[in-house]
Design a protein around this motif. Structure first.
Motif, PDB file in Angstrom:
ATOM      1  N   ASP A 643       0.810  -1.219   0.000  1.00 44.67           N
ATOM      2  CA  ASP A 643       0.000   0.000   0.000  1.00 44.67           C
ATOM      3  C   ASP A 643       0.843   1.268   0.000  1.00 44.67           C
ATOM      4  O   ASP A 643       0.342   2.336  -0.363  1.00 44.67           O
ATOM      5  N   ASN A 644       2.093   1.193   0.439  1.00 42.79           N
ATOM      6  CA  ASN A 644       2.906   2.397   0.554  1.00 42.79           C
ATOM      7  C   ASN A 644       4.351   2.085   0.187  1.00 42.79           C
ATOM      8  O   ASN A 644       4.980   1.230   0.808  1.00 42.79           O
ATOM      9  N   LYS A 645       4.861   2.787  -0.807  1.00 42.43           N
ATOM     10  CA  LYS A 645       6.206   2.500  -1.302  1.00 42.43           C
ATOM     11  C   LYS A 645       7.287   2.815  -0.273  1.00 42.43           C
ATOM     12  O   LYS A 645       8.407   2.318  -0.383  1.00 42.43           O
ATOM     13  N   GLU A 646       6.961   3.661   0.740  1.00 45.80           N
ATOM     14  CA  GLU A 646       7.961   3.986   1.758  1.00 45.80           C
ATOM     15  C   GLU A 646       8.066   2.908   2.834  1.00 45.80           C
ATOM     16  O   GLU A 646       9.027   2.882   3.600  1.00 45.80           O
ATOM     17  N   ALA A 647       7.064   2.034   2.912  1.00 45.42           N
ATOM     18  CA  ALA A 647       7.079   0.992   3.948  1.00 45.42           C
ATOM     19  C   ALA A 647       8.138  -0.064   3.621  1.00 45.42           C
ATOM     20  O   ALA A 647       8.383  -0.394   2.463  1.00 45.42           O
ATOM     21  N   LEU A 648       8.757  -0.579   4.666  1.00 41.35           N
ATOM     22  CA  LEU A 648       9.774  -1.628   4.504  1.00 41.35           C
ATOM     23  C   LEU A 648       9.585  -2.622   5.648  1.00 41.35           C
ATOM     24  O   LEU A 648      10.072  -2.413   6.758  1.00 41.35           O
ATOM     25  N   ALA A 649       8.833  -3.693   5.387  1.00 41.20           N
ATOM     26  CA  ALA A 649       8.475  -4.656   6.442  1.00 41.20           C
ATOM     27  C   ALA A 649       9.432  -5.843   6.413  1.00 41.20           C
ATOM     28  O   ALA A 649       9.307  -6.735   5.582  1.00 41.20           O
ATOM     29  N   ARG A 650      10.365  -5.873   7.373  1.00 44.36           N
ATOM     30  CA  ARG A 650      11.298  -7.001   7.478  1.00 44.36           C
ATOM     31  C   ARG A 650      10.815  -8.034   8.511  1.00 44.36           C
ATOM     32  O   ARG A 650      11.150  -9.200   8.408  1.00 44.36           O
ATOM     33  N   THR A 651      10.089  -7.561   9.530  1.00 37.45           N
ATOM     34  CA  THR A 651       9.596  -8.456  10.582  1.00 37.45           C
ATOM     35  C   THR A 651       8.064  -8.419  10.587  1.00 37.45           C
ATOM     36  O   THR A 651       7.476  -7.338  10.630  1.00 37.45           O
ATOM     37  N   LEU A 652       7.446  -9.602  10.554  1.00 36.10           N
ATOM     38  CA  LEU A 652       5.988  -9.685  10.452  1.00 36.10           C
ATOM     39  C   LEU A 652       5.317  -9.150  11.720  1.00 36.10           C
ATOM     40  O   LEU A 652       5.670  -9.518  12.827  1.00 36.10           O
ATOM     41  N   TRP A 653       4.333  -8.290  11.518  1.00 35.54           N
ATOM     42  CA  TRP A 653       3.528  -7.752  12.617  1.00 35.54           C
ATOM     43  C   TRP A 653       2.085  -7.639  12.116  1.00 35.54           C
ATOM     44  O   TRP A 653       1.809  -6.887  11.188  1.00 35.54           O
ATOM     45  N   GLU A 654       1.170  -8.389  12.749  1.00 31.91           N
ATOM     46  CA  GLU A 654      -0.225  -8.388  12.313  1.00 31.91           C
ATOM     47  C   GLU A 654      -1.211  -8.162  13.468  1.00 31.91           C
ATOM     48  O   GLU A 654      -2.419  -8.228  13.275  1.00 31.91           O
ATOM     49  N   THR A 655      -0.713  -7.917  14.681  1.00 32.91           N
ATOM     50  CA  THR A 655      -1.589  -7.663  15.839  1.00 32.91           C
ATOM     51  C   THR A 655      -1.953  -6.184  15.898  1.00 32.91           C
ATOM     52  O   THR A 655      -1.346  -5.354  15.216  1.00 32.91           O
ATOM     53  N   PRO A 656      -2.933  -5.802  16.748  1.00 34.84           N
ATOM     54  CA  PRO A 656      -3.325  -4.392  16.834  1.00 34.84           C
ATOM     55  C   PRO A 656      -2.229  -3.475  17.369  1.00 34.84           C
ATOM     56  O   PRO A 656      -2.225  -2.286  17.053  1.00 34.84           O
ATOM     57  N   ALA A 657      -1.320  -3.997  18.195  1.00 33.15           N
ATOM     58  CA  ALA A 657      -0.323  -3.125  18.823  1.00 33.15           C
ATOM     59  C   ALA A 657       1.014  -3.841  18.916  1.00 33.15           C
ATOM     60  O   ALA A 657       1.086  -5.075  18.891  1.00 33.15           O
TER      61      ALA A 657
END
Length: 689
Positions: A643-657
């Motif tokens: 959704d955003n070209k600036e995002a860089l997700a190396r570690t999975l995070w799918e919880t609310p916080a």
């Protein structure tokens, strides 16, 4: 020298009964100065402080007017009276009527004159938008119609004038955006940042008595390193056997003088320990010019400021502005010079002083005069009070051979008109591509301007369509701030940013349709955003930004992103607080930005993290996070990254916080200010130590 008053040697026939019938046309809002305007007090000041003579007559006041079809003849009857010098569309004109491109606007008045013997009688128009023809006693005195809505023009009417009562008639055609001329922000259909059209006379009209041979102007080139000023005169009439003396004066005392030896060469005057012109110490020297020819004498007064502006690389190799050999950061506002009651015409000199002094009180040292040429008295006030100016050329909306030719002629006229103004430090020929030609013609204009006026800098196109030529690489970013890349030989300039909208009830031009680039509901929220922009701007200054221009000085029509409302009755933020932010910008010029830690976009960084709510005190330095997981930032999932070209997700995070911790070592002295760059969605809280 008193540049505001002179002795009138010609008389004006005034009609007190007509004065009593004047009242402004309806307007959504008015300035305090506009509320006090009468035909007796409308713009009585001497209009040209750069070349002052004693014998002059002010023709501002009530004139007869009529509107006919574009091809119509002089009207047999007049439809009413209009207050000059206010455009017919303005409230202060007393008319408040839109002039259409299919129509012709006519003016008429009488004046009394004593013919000046062997001298000349000159008729001056400060500005008439757009095409003007002039008759005196039914004799047309314009050899060709004057075409420019922005430049003054002068007509020698000696041959048509007579002793006693004379009749002056003017016709004006103004196509606004239907034409090829430079119109700035005027538009036939106002919207967004396009404003009400301005047609006809909108600056002072006046008469002047001069000898048969007289000075028409001068150019100045100051050299602070040699303590000299070179003055080149221009004159009209028979100069055979004429002599001219130029004197430099301060506080009424002549400090240097010399005689003109060659009319094509300058007189060079050397000053002992000259006082330099700066925003903090805006010293102005007077010039007295005395021309003697055929037994007559022409004495005119001008002025100059000893200053040097240049682009130079500092000790870090960064191009910076240097004023009088000192590195400076230029902080200013976009200043459009529009008024709710006078449109392009300020309601009074005091109104102009208010705008200039507001910027001074806010700690700005510069303004960008945006696509408008002001009355000459305005520039004198900038010189007098000490405010540097980036001067835009007035933009047009079309391109093509006709437009290009008219633009070049008008641009040269602007450079000639304002050459002596020390406060102007940079020309801005193009704004955001409006009417800008293709690359070759654009760069040709920029190169020509640099050659024609070497006493100033010339910006590349402001906003976009930059082709590598010009002293400045200028970008616009709303709300910003941002900066162009630092290059070896061009200044990095942020030509526009900010635009924070704040509506002030009771001071709006049009309720319900006002806008800003970003907006807030309260003054506190708005100033917090303003402060945040300037905090970021301070960092950019340290990185190499050379100048920044905040949008804008005042609200304009439906734009509500000014520091003051359109009617100038409500200043939105504390000038003292703005001045403090500007002082931090100037200090940042000599600060160094260094990276304490890289971001994870540059190099993966290890963080301790947990998805479960941690125990109390988790943000404290001594908290035991040994049970937390370790991962590389950023934290997110594939959808976030998609959704955003600036995002860089190396570690999975799918919880609310998520809760994150890390430590770092820093061994140097505590920095003046530390910044955290963080990219996140929704809410976050950050703790340090």
């Amino acid at each position: 020298m008193n540049k505001g008053k002179s002795i009138a040697a010609i008389s004006v026939a005034l009609c007190a009964a007509a004065f009593a019938g004047y009242k402004p046309a309806a307007a959504p809002i008015m300035t305090t100065w506009g509320e006090g305007i009468t035909p007796e007090n409308a713009w009585r000041e001497y209009p040209r402080p750069q070349l002052v003579r004693a014998a002059w007559q002010n023709l501002n006041g009530l004139w007869d007017y009529a509107v006919t079809s574009k091809n119509g003849e002089r009207p047999a009857e007049w439809q009413g009276q209009i207050l000059v010098p206010f455009a017919i569309e303005s409230a202060l004109s007393g008319v408040g009527r839109l002039l259409e491109p299919t129509e012709l606007l006519w003016y008429r008045r009488t004046f009394k004159s004593e013919l000046p013997g062997n001298g000349r009688l000159l008729l001056h128009f400060g500005a008439v938008d757009f095409r003007a023809q002039v008759w005196v006693n039914n004799i047309e005195v314009t050899d060709v119609p004057h075409e420019s809505g922005n430049l003054p023009f002068t007509i020698d009417i000696t041959h048509a004038a007579k002793a006693g009562v004379n009749e002056l008639v003017l016709s004006v055609w103004d196509p606004t955006t239907d034409g090829n001329q430079s119109v700035g922000k005027q538009h036939l259909k106002p919207h967004g940042c396009r404003y009400t059209r301005v047609s006809g006379i909108w600056q002072t009209v006046w008469l002047e008595n001069v000898p048969a041979a007289y000075v028409t102007g001068y150019r100045t080139v100051t050299d602070i390193d040699k303590s000299s000023v070179a003055v080149t005169l221009t004159a009209e009439g028979n100069l055979m056997g004429a002599t001219a003396v130029v004197e430099a004066m301060l506080n009424g005392v002549t400090l240097a003088k010399d005689e003109v030896k060659n009319w094509n060469a300058p007189v060079v005057l050397v000053l002992d320990k000259p006082q330099l012109w700066t925003p903090e110490t805006p010293t102005l020297y007077d010039l007295r010019i005395t021309l003697r020819a055929a037994g007559a004498e022409d004495v005119a007064m001008g002025y100059f400021g000893m200053r040097k502006i240049e682009q130079r690389t500092d000790d870090k190799g960064i191009p910076r502005f240097y004023l009088n050999n000192k590195k400076v950061f230029l902080s200013g506002t976009l200043d459009q010079g529009w008024w709710p009651d006078g449109l392009l015409t300020p309601p009074s000199e005091d109104a102009m002083i208010f705008d200039i002094m507001l910027l001074k009180e806010c700690g700005f040292n510069m303004m960008r005069k945006h696509v408008k040429i002001e009355p000459l008295r305005y520039y004198y006030l900038c010189d007098k009070f000490g405010l540097m100016v980036f001067q835009d050329m007035v933009s047009g909306w079309k391109d093509g051979e006709d437009r290009s030719t008219l633009y070049r002629r008008e641009f040269k006229g602007v450079l000639d008109l304002l050459q002596t103004i020390p406060s102007i430090v940079m020309w801005v020929p193009y704004n955001e591509g409006w009417g800008q030609p293709e690359k070759a013609k654009t760069n040709m204009v920029l190169d020509w301007a640099k050659r024609y006026d070497p006493t100033r800098l010339v910006s590349g196109p402001s906003g976009w369509k930059d082709h590598g030529v010009g002293d400045a690489l200028d970008i616009h970013k709303y709300p910003g701030p941002d900066m162009p890349p630092v290059t070896p030989n061009r200044l990095a300039v942020l030509g526009e940013f900010g635009g924070i909208g704040l509506a002030i009830e009771g001071h709006l031009w049009a309720k319900g349709s006002s806008w800003g680039y970003v907006s807030d509901k309260t003054a506190d929220e708005s100033f917090a955003r303003f402060t945040s922009l300037y905090d970021h701007l301070s960092k950019l200054v340290s990185k190499g930004l050379a100048a920044a221009v905040y949008t804008q000085t005042s609200d304009v029509e439906i734009e509500i992103n000014g520091l003051v409302t359109y009617d100038r009755k409500h200043v939105k933020y504390s000038p003292a607080k703005i001045a403090k932010l500007n002082r931090l910008l100037y200090l940042a010029l000599d600060r160094t930005i260094f990276e304490m830690l890289p971001t994870s976009q540059q190099q993966a960084q290890q963080w301790k993290y947990t998805f479960d709510p941690p125990a109390a005190g988790w943000e404290q330095a001594g908290f035991d996070d040994s049970s937390w997981k370790t991962g590389e930032a950023g934290f997110g999932n594939a959808k976030v990254q998609a959704d955003n070209k600036e995002a860089l997700a190396r570690t999975l995070w799918e919880t609310p916080a998520i809760w994150l911790r890390r430590t770092f070592d820093f061994e140097n002295a505590a920095p003046y200010k530390a910044h955290l760059k963080i990219f996140y969605d929704e809410d976050t809280e950050v703790f340090l130590n």
